[in-house]
Design a protein around this motif. Sequence first.
Motif, PDB file in Angstrom:
ATOM      1  N   UNK A   1      59.240   4.178  14.838  1.00  0.00           N
ATOM      2  CA  UNK A   1      58.293   4.807  15.795  1.00  0.00           C
ATOM      3  C   UNK A   1      58.532   5.937  16.627  1.00  0.00           C
ATOM      4  N   UNK A   2      57.381   6.234  17.123  1.00  0.00           N
ATOM      5  CA  UNK A   2      57.465   7.475  17.920  1.00  0.00           C
ATOM      6  C   UNK A   2      58.705   7.393  19.010  1.00  0.00           C
ATOM      7  N   UNK A   3      59.311   8.457  19.675  1.00  0.00           N
ATOM      8  CA  UNK A   3      60.528   8.487  20.415  1.00  0.00           C
ATOM      9  C   UNK A   3      59.530   8.482  21.885  1.00  0.00           C
ATOM     10  N   UNK A   4      60.155   7.665  22.756  1.00  0.00           N
ATOM     11  CA  UNK A   4      59.455   7.672  24.028  1.00  0.00           C
ATOM     12  C   UNK A   4      60.068   8.911  24.946  1.00  0.00           C
ATOM     13  N   UNK A   5      59.236   9.517  25.794  1.00  0.00           N
ATOM     14  CA  UNK A   5      59.591  10.485  26.940  1.00  0.00           C
ATOM     15  C   UNK A   5      60.594   9.811  27.642  1.00  0.00           C
ATOM     16  N   UNK A   6      61.314  10.821  28.437  1.00  0.00           N
ATOM     17  CA  UNK A   6      62.524  10.275  29.331  1.00  0.00           C
ATOM     18  C   UNK A   6      61.914   9.596  30.547  1.00  0.00           C
ATOM     19  N   UNK A   7      60.795   9.936  30.900  1.00  0.00           N
ATOM     20  CA  UNK A   7      60.344   9.183  32.159  1.00  0.00           C
ATOM     21  C   UNK A   7      59.407   7.781  31.819  1.00  0.00           C
ATOM     22  N   UNK A   8      59.658   7.442  30.558  1.00  0.00           N
ATOM     23  CA  UNK A   8      59.251   5.930  30.425  1.00  0.00           C
ATOM     24  C   UNK A   8      60.017   5.055  30.830  1.00  0.00           C
ATOM     25  N   UNK A   9      59.646   3.945  31.550  1.00  0.00           N
ATOM     26  CA  UNK A   9      60.524   3.228  32.039  1.00  0.00           C
ATOM     27  C   UNK A   9      61.011   2.208  30.787  1.00  0.00           C
ATOM     28  N   UNK A  10      62.621   1.901  31.032  1.00  0.00           N
ATOM     29  CA  UNK A  10      63.007   0.920  30.288  1.00  0.00           C
ATOM     30  C   UNK A  10      62.878  -0.287  30.199  1.00  0.00           C
ATOM     31  N   UNK A  11      62.447  -1.267  29.405  1.00  0.00           N
ATOM     32  CA  UNK A  11      62.137  -2.709  29.321  1.00  0.00           C
ATOM     33  C   UNK A  11      61.974  -3.370  27.879  1.00  0.00           C
ATOM     34  N   UNK A  12      61.783  -4.581  27.727  1.00  0.00           N
ATOM     35  CA  UNK A  12      61.580  -5.335  26.884  1.00  0.00           C
ATOM     36  C   UNK A  12      60.254  -5.594  26.401  1.00  0.00           C
ATOM     37  N   UNK A  13      59.551  -5.992  27.623  1.00  0.00           N
ATOM     38  CA  UNK A  13      58.141  -6.584  27.331  1.00  0.00           C
ATOM     39  C   UNK A  13      57.263  -6.115  28.506  1.00  0.00           C
ATOM     40  N   UNK A  14      55.846  -6.629  28.665  1.00  0.00           N
ATOM     41  CA  UNK A  14      54.892  -6.074  29.487  1.00  0.00           C
ATOM     42  C   UNK A  14      55.501  -6.822  30.870  1.00  0.00           C
ATOM     43  N   UNK A  15      56.294  -7.558  31.063  1.00  0.00           N
ATOM     44  CA  UNK A  15      56.933  -7.831  32.276  1.00  0.00           C
ATOM     45  C   UNK A  15      57.714  -6.579  33.080  1.00  0.00           C
ATOM     46  N   UNK A  16      58.276  -5.823  32.188  1.00  0.00           N
ATOM     47  CA  UNK A  16      58.959  -4.537  32.603  1.00  0.00           C
ATOM     48  C   UNK A  16      58.015  -3.482  32.862  1.00  0.00           C
ATOM     49  N   UNK A  17      56.698  -3.512  32.657  1.00  0.00           N
ATOM     50  CA  UNK A  17      55.690  -2.171  32.837  1.00  0.00           C
ATOM     51  C   UNK A  17      55.788  -1.936  34.400  1.00  0.00           C
ATOM     52  N   UNK A  18      55.461  -0.893  34.742  1.00  0.00           N
ATOM     53  CA  UNK A  18      55.541  -0.384  36.174  1.00  0.00           C
ATOM     54  C   UNK A  18      53.957   0.007  36.609  1.00  0.00           C
ATOM     55  N   UNK A  19      53.614  -0.809  37.679  1.00  0.00           N
ATOM     56  CA  UNK A  19      52.466  -0.449  38.374  1.00  0.00           C
ATOM     57  C   UNK A  19      52.419   0.914  39.074  1.00  0.00           C
ATOM     58  N   UNK A  20      51.288   1.646  38.752  1.00  0.00           N
ATOM     59  CA  UNK A  20      51.157   2.987  39.213  1.00  0.00           C
ATOM     60  C   UNK A  20      50.224   3.170  40.379  1.00  0.00           C
ATOM     61  N   UNK A  21      49.262   2.425  40.124  1.00  0.00           N
ATOM     62  CA  UNK A  21      48.102   2.290  41.307  1.00  0.00           C
ATOM     63  C   UNK A  21      47.298   1.316  41.166  1.00  0.00           C
ATOM     64  N   UNK A  22      46.447   0.722  41.972  1.00  0.00           N
ATOM     65  CA  UNK A  22      45.448  -0.210  42.022  1.00  0.00           C
ATOM     66  C   UNK A  22      44.119   0.291  42.759  1.00  0.00           C
TER      67      UNK A  22
END
Length: 439
Positions: free
Chosen positions: A112-133
Amino acid sequence: MHDIRFIRENPKAFDEALKRRSYPLPESGGSWSDVILSYDADVRAAVAKKQDAETTRNQSSKLIGKAKASGDEAEAERLMKAVADAKKVIETVGDEEANAQKRRDDILLSLPNLPYEDVPLGESEDDNVEVRQWGEAPSFTFEPKSHDAVGEALSAGDAGPQMDFEAAVSMSGSRFVALKGQMARLERALSAFMLDTQTLENGYLEVSPPLLVQDKALEGTGQLPKFEEDLFKTTSGHYLIPTAEVSVTNLVREQIVADEALPLRFTAHTPCFRSEAGSAGRDTKGMIRLHQFNKVEMVSITKPEESDAELERMTGCAEGVLQKLGLAYRVVKLCTGDMGFGARRTYDIEVWLPSQNTYREISSCSTCGDFQARRMNARFRRAGEKKPEFVHTLNGSGLAVGRTLVAVVENYQNEDGSITVPDVLVPYMGGVTKIESAN
């Protein structure tokens, strides 16, 4: 595709980036850079052997004439034998080089492609970071129903329900639907509205691309060789596209784009076909996860220094569709463990579904860096420069039409079972303001 020079010069950084994605280590042990550079060493050794043999052949060929002219037939015979031996070595080593390069490149294509440094670390969708609503979930004076319950209760007269799963299953099996009457028109209205928004307001060029592609196109965008089980393949060897990203991004395949032409922005409305091999047991009811669905796709081709800003722009273009429809949503930045294979950074847009009392994905916007461009050999040449560079590619849904229909049905449902048509869709519905059962 990964840059082999980067791996040679930064093996630890390469391995660390894959580790951030929680990508498993090779079964043979060690690291991925160890495996890749081992095959790469075989390639380079074969190249060196071939170059030495070519030098011997060329030098000996030049001396044969001189030896014959001087009457030294023995030397001429020796030189001719040296040329013949060198040709055999070149042929043999050429096969060695091709085999070693294939082994190396097969691995590079599978990673797979290499993530950018600002991509949050995590294992699954539970670790995604909300940006805005954006927007507020609708308030109902009754218990809201799921979209399939609403759609199946709406009659298309003698033709049965407007959202007909039973008829679709009888002809095609599970994960299909047949839309009829005003429900079918609503799907068409959403598609036209999205295309008009992306072309007339956001500057995307509309494309009507092939729905059948060869394996090299899917390899170019990263679906092959890793995800063949998710694709539908024909007896002719063609594949049905899982997303218009495949055929639209490949418009720049094996091209050198002019500097002044960038960025290129394309949009396309197409059916998409997915086997959903990895989703057994998930969203088996309704229209959330079908084998065939419609989507309006956005693709951008940019210079490397412009791709970060382009991702923000693209995400905003997708958000604008939901805002016009008055649908509440949120934007999340995907963690390293939830990103797609070809992405370096991804924003998911999730729309509010009342029946599930949660947000569900309706768009995914990603920047791939030069990952796809290397696989497609898609480049550009800066003004005044001789050497071309790889472009950056981006893709995003603007939006998934079926899931947008789901969101409209659920958020605009009424207690009597009818559906209020959002204001921006009324012109596309021929003035119809409410979807009801046919008399």
